[in-house]
Write a protein that holds these residues in place. Structure first.
Motif, PDB file in Angstrom:
ATOM      1  N   GLU A 152       0.831  -1.209   0.000  1.00  0.00           N
ATOM      2  CA  GLU A 152       0.000   0.000   0.000  1.00  0.00           C
ATOM      3  C   GLU A 152       0.866   1.260   0.000  1.00  0.00           C
ATOM      4  N   GLU A 153       1.887   1.254   0.833  1.00  0.00           N
ATOM      5  CA  GLU A 153       2.785   2.411   0.910  1.00  0.00           C
ATOM      6  C   GLU A 153       3.477   2.652  -0.424  1.00  0.00           C
ATOM      7  N   TYR A 154       3.964   1.579  -1.050  1.00  0.00           N
ATOM      8  CA  TYR A 154       4.678   1.725  -2.320  1.00  0.00           C
ATOM      9  C   TYR A 154       3.750   2.275  -3.404  1.00  0.00           C
ATOM     10  N   ILE A 155       2.556   1.724  -3.497  1.00  0.00           N
ATOM     11  CA  ILE A 155       1.601   2.143  -4.536  1.00  0.00           C
ATOM     12  C   ILE A 155       1.222   3.615  -4.347  1.00  0.00           C
ATOM     13  N   LEU A 156       0.903   4.006  -3.128  1.00  0.00           N
ATOM     14  CA  LEU A 156       0.526   5.398  -2.851  1.00  0.00           C
ATOM     15  C   LEU A 156       1.686   6.352  -3.105  1.00  0.00           C
ATOM     16  N   ASP A 157       2.901   5.962  -2.697  1.00  0.00           N
ATOM     17  CA  ASP A 157       4.082   6.819  -2.877  1.00  0.00           C
ATOM     18  C   ASP A 157       4.403   7.050  -4.356  1.00  0.00           C
ATOM     19  N   ASN A 158       3.933   6.141  -5.209  1.00  0.00           N
ATOM     20  CA  ASN A 158       4.232   6.237  -6.643  1.00  0.00           C
ATOM     21  C   ASN A 158       3.034   6.713  -7.470  1.00  0.00           C
ATOM     22  N   GLY A 159       2.083   7.335  -6.778  1.00  0.00           N
ATOM     23  CA  GLY A 159       1.008   8.019  -7.494  1.00  0.00           C
ATOM     24  C   GLY A 159      -0.179   7.170  -7.888  1.00  0.00           C
ATOM     25  N   GLY A 160      -0.234   5.941  -7.353  1.00  0.00           N
ATOM     26  CA  GLY A 160      -1.380   5.086  -7.641  1.00  0.00           C
ATOM     27  C   GLY A 160      -2.241   4.892  -6.409  1.00  0.00           C
ATOM     28  N   LYS A 161      -3.311   4.146  -6.597  1.00  0.00           N
ATOM     29  CA  LYS A 161      -4.148   3.720  -5.473  1.00  0.00           C
ATOM     30  C   LYS A 161      -4.313   2.210  -5.563  1.00  0.00           C
TER      31      LYS A 161
ATOM     32  N   ALA B 278      -2.543  -8.269  -6.594  1.00  0.00           N
ATOM     33  CA  ALA B 278      -2.645  -6.825  -6.361  1.00  0.00           C
ATOM     34  C   ALA B 278      -3.166  -6.128  -7.606  1.00  0.00           C
ATOM     35  N   GLY B 279      -3.737  -4.953  -7.380  1.00  0.00           N
ATOM     36  CA  GLY B 279      -4.180  -4.098  -8.478  1.00  0.00           C
ATOM     37  C   GLY B 279      -3.799  -2.666  -8.191  1.00  0.00           C
ATOM     38  N   VAL B 280      -3.598  -1.899  -9.264  1.00  0.00           N
ATOM     39  CA  VAL B 280      -3.296  -0.470  -9.126  1.00  0.00           C
ATOM     40  C   VAL B 280      -4.259   0.333  -9.986  1.00  0.00           C
ATOM     41  N   TYR B 281      -4.753   1.423  -9.412  1.00  0.00           N
ATOM     42  CA  TYR B 281      -5.607   2.378 -10.119  1.00  0.00           C
ATOM     43  C   TYR B 281      -4.832   3.677 -10.277  1.00  0.00           C
ATOM     44  N   LYS B 282      -4.656   4.099 -11.530  1.00  0.00           N
ATOM     45  CA  LYS B 282      -3.923   5.352 -11.799  1.00  0.00           C
ATOM     46  C   LYS B 282      -4.437   5.928 -13.113  1.00  0.00           C
ATOM     47  N   ASN B 283      -4.549   7.231 -13.173  1.00  0.00           N
ATOM     48  CA  ASN B 283      -5.006   7.904 -14.404  1.00  0.00           C
ATOM     49  C   ASN B 283      -6.363   7.394 -14.885  1.00  0.00           C
ATOM     50  N   GLY B 284      -7.197   6.917 -13.939  1.00  0.00           N
ATOM     51  CA  GLY B 284      -8.526   6.454 -14.338  1.00  0.00           C
ATOM     52  C   GLY B 284      -8.596   5.018 -14.802  1.00  0.00           C
ATOM     53  N   PHE B 285      -7.466   4.272 -14.727  1.00  0.00           N
ATOM     54  CA  PHE B 285      -7.449   2.894 -15.212  1.00  0.00           C
ATOM     55  C   PHE B 285      -6.798   1.935 -14.219  1.00  0.00           C
ATOM     56  N   HIS B 286      -7.302   0.710 -14.212  1.00  0.00           N
ATOM     57  CA  HIS B 286      -6.803  -0.344 -13.341  1.00  0.00           C
ATOM     58  C   HIS B 286      -5.840  -1.272 -14.092  1.00  0.00           C
ATOM     59  N   SER B 287      -4.965  -1.913 -13.307  1.00  0.00           N
ATOM     60  CA  SER B 287      -4.173  -3.067 -13.772  1.00  0.00           C
ATOM     61  C   SER B 287      -4.242  -4.115 -12.666  1.00  0.00           C
ATOM     62  N   ASP B 288      -3.950  -5.362 -13.021  1.00  0.00           N
ATOM     63  CA  ASP B 288      -4.155  -6.484 -12.093  1.00  0.00           C
ATOM     64  C   ASP B 288      -3.091  -7.537 -12.378  1.00  0.00           C
ATOM     65  N   CYS B 289      -2.484  -8.074 -11.304  1.00  0.00           N
ATOM     66  CA  CYS B 289      -1.376  -9.018 -11.491  1.00  0.00           C
ATOM     67  C   CYS B 289      -1.220  -9.869 -10.235  1.00  0.00           C
ATOM     68  N   ALA B 290      -0.920 -11.150 -10.412  1.00  0.00           N
ATOM     69  CA  ALA B 290      -0.729 -12.055  -9.271  1.00  0.00           C
ATOM     70  C   ALA B 290       0.467 -12.975  -9.527  1.00  0.00           C
ATOM     71  N   TYR B 291       1.107 -13.380  -8.425  1.00  0.00           N
ATOM     72  CA  TYR B 291       2.273 -14.270  -8.484  1.00  0.00           C
ATOM     73  C   TYR B 291       2.264 -15.143  -7.234  1.00  0.00           C
ATOM     74  N   THR B 292       2.548 -16.419  -7.412  1.00  0.00           N
ATOM     75  CA  THR B 292       2.628 -17.331  -6.267  1.00  0.00           C
ATOM     76  C   THR B 292       4.091 -17.659  -5.969  1.00  0.00           C
ATOM     77  N   HIS B 293       4.484 -17.372  -4.732  1.00  0.00           N
ATOM     78  CA  HIS B 293       5.870 -17.547  -4.287  1.00  0.00           C
ATOM     79  C   HIS B 293       6.014 -18.804  -3.433  1.00  0.00           C
ATOM     80  N   ALA B 294       7.141 -19.454  -3.587  1.00  0.00           N
ATOM     81  CA  ALA B 294       7.529 -20.514  -2.646  1.00  0.00           C
ATOM     82  C   ALA B 294       8.311 -19.854  -1.523  1.00  0.00           C
ATOM     83  N   VAL B 295       8.000 -20.216  -0.284  1.00  0.00           N
ATOM     84  CA  VAL B 295       8.710 -19.686   0.881  1.00  0.00           C
ATOM     85  C   VAL B 295       9.729 -20.741   1.314  1.00  0.00           C
ATOM     86  N   GLY B 296      11.002 -20.413   1.138  1.00  0.00           N
ATOM     87  CA  GLY B 296      12.036 -21.396   1.483  1.00  0.00           C
ATOM     88  C   GLY B 296      11.948 -22.625   0.581  1.00  0.00           C
ATOM     89  N   GLU B 297      12.118 -23.801   1.179  1.00  0.00           N
ATOM     90  CA  GLU B 297      12.090 -25.059   0.421  1.00  0.00           C
ATOM     91  C   GLU B 297      10.686 -25.653   0.468  1.00  0.00           C
TER      92      GLU B 297
END
Length: 257
Positions: free
Chosen positions: A45-54, A95-114
């Motif tokens: 949330e902090e990163y998205i807001l700091d970079n002008g998105g919601k 996660a999704g970002v809203y900026k300039n009136g438009f959304h984007s959407d992206c997901a990734y599944t991470h392995a934690v350790g082994e």
């Protein structure tokens, strides 16, 4: 009704998608044993807001967080919480970002350790199914060509595809027409045209394809409580192949740093 996007609108979505992709990279740097998933939500949330998105998801139909965080048997729409990641977990970050009136959407599944070999394979195959499906997202093909390719790759590797949840068109609204299933028949469905922007998101289970919804009204879990994987890109249909507007590059850089 399907809303095709102009080049100017696609450029605005691309700007949104860049912030989103970089936010994913920032999140990836913090995914390790001992981290509570609520911390990841705050970082995003902090990163998205700091970079002008919601954050697109926060307050969407009452959803209370910026990220959907789905651990192990949770397929999608999981809540960030005080749960602390353990070695061997898998965690889907959507996660999704809203900026300039438009959304984007992206997901990734991470392995934690082994993680267990079969779980590692689940993640690999789900990610492969996304990219194989996207190869079919060219003008003149049908939506079923994308859906069938995803299903075929997942099932031929012994996994199952969730059917109740689908990808979607995206633009001024987070969810637009058409729906993009992860199963289907070649040659069926909407004919793909240039300027169609969609979020394609395979959700693939280690065990059975059946899911249940938890009492919070959001969290979707596998019925057999076996792990699930989820990968997603926002793309635009082009003449010969799609243009992928989101990227996993920042995630991969973070993992390798």
């Amino acid at each position: 009704m399907i809303i095709y996007k102009t080049e100017e609108e696609i450029e605005l979505i691309r700007q949104s998608a860049l912030i989103l992709s970089k936010a994913h990279g920032e999140i990836a740097r913090h995914i390790k044993p001992g981290v509570a998933t609520i911390q990841l939500d705050k970082i995003a949330e902090e990163y998205i807001l700091d970079n002008g998105g919601k954050p697109s998801f926060k307050n969407y139909n009452g959803f209370p967080f910026s990220l959907c965080i789905s651990v192990n048997s949770v397929v999608v729409h999981g809540f960030p919480s005080n749960y602390v990641l353990n070695d061997g977990d898998v965690i889907s970050v959507d996660a999704g970002v809203y900026k300039n009136g438009f959304h984007s959407d992206c997901a990734y599944t991470h392995a934690v350790g082994e993680v267990k070999p079969e779980v590692k394979k689940l993640l690999e195959v789900t990610k492969e199914s996304l990219y194989l499906g996207l190869e079919k997202a060219a003008a003149g093909n049908r939506l079923g060509d994308v859906s069938h390719t995803i299903q075929e790759h997942a099932e031929s590797n012994g996994f199952t595809v969730v059917r109740e949840l689908v990808g979607h068109g995206i633009g001024r609204n987070l969810h637009e027409s058409p729906e993009v299933p992860n199963y289907g028949r070649r040659g069926q469905g909407v004919k793909l045209q240039e300027g169609l922007v969609i979020a394609v998101e395979p959700m693939v289970n280690l065990g059975s394809r059946h899911i249940v919804q938890e009492d919070d009204g959001w969290t979707i879990r596998t019925k057999d409580k076996l792990p699930s994987a989820h990968f997603e890109h926002t793309i635009v249909v082009r003449k010969d192949k799609p243009e992928i507007l989101t990227t996993f590059d920042y995630i991969e850089q973070a993992k390798n740093s």
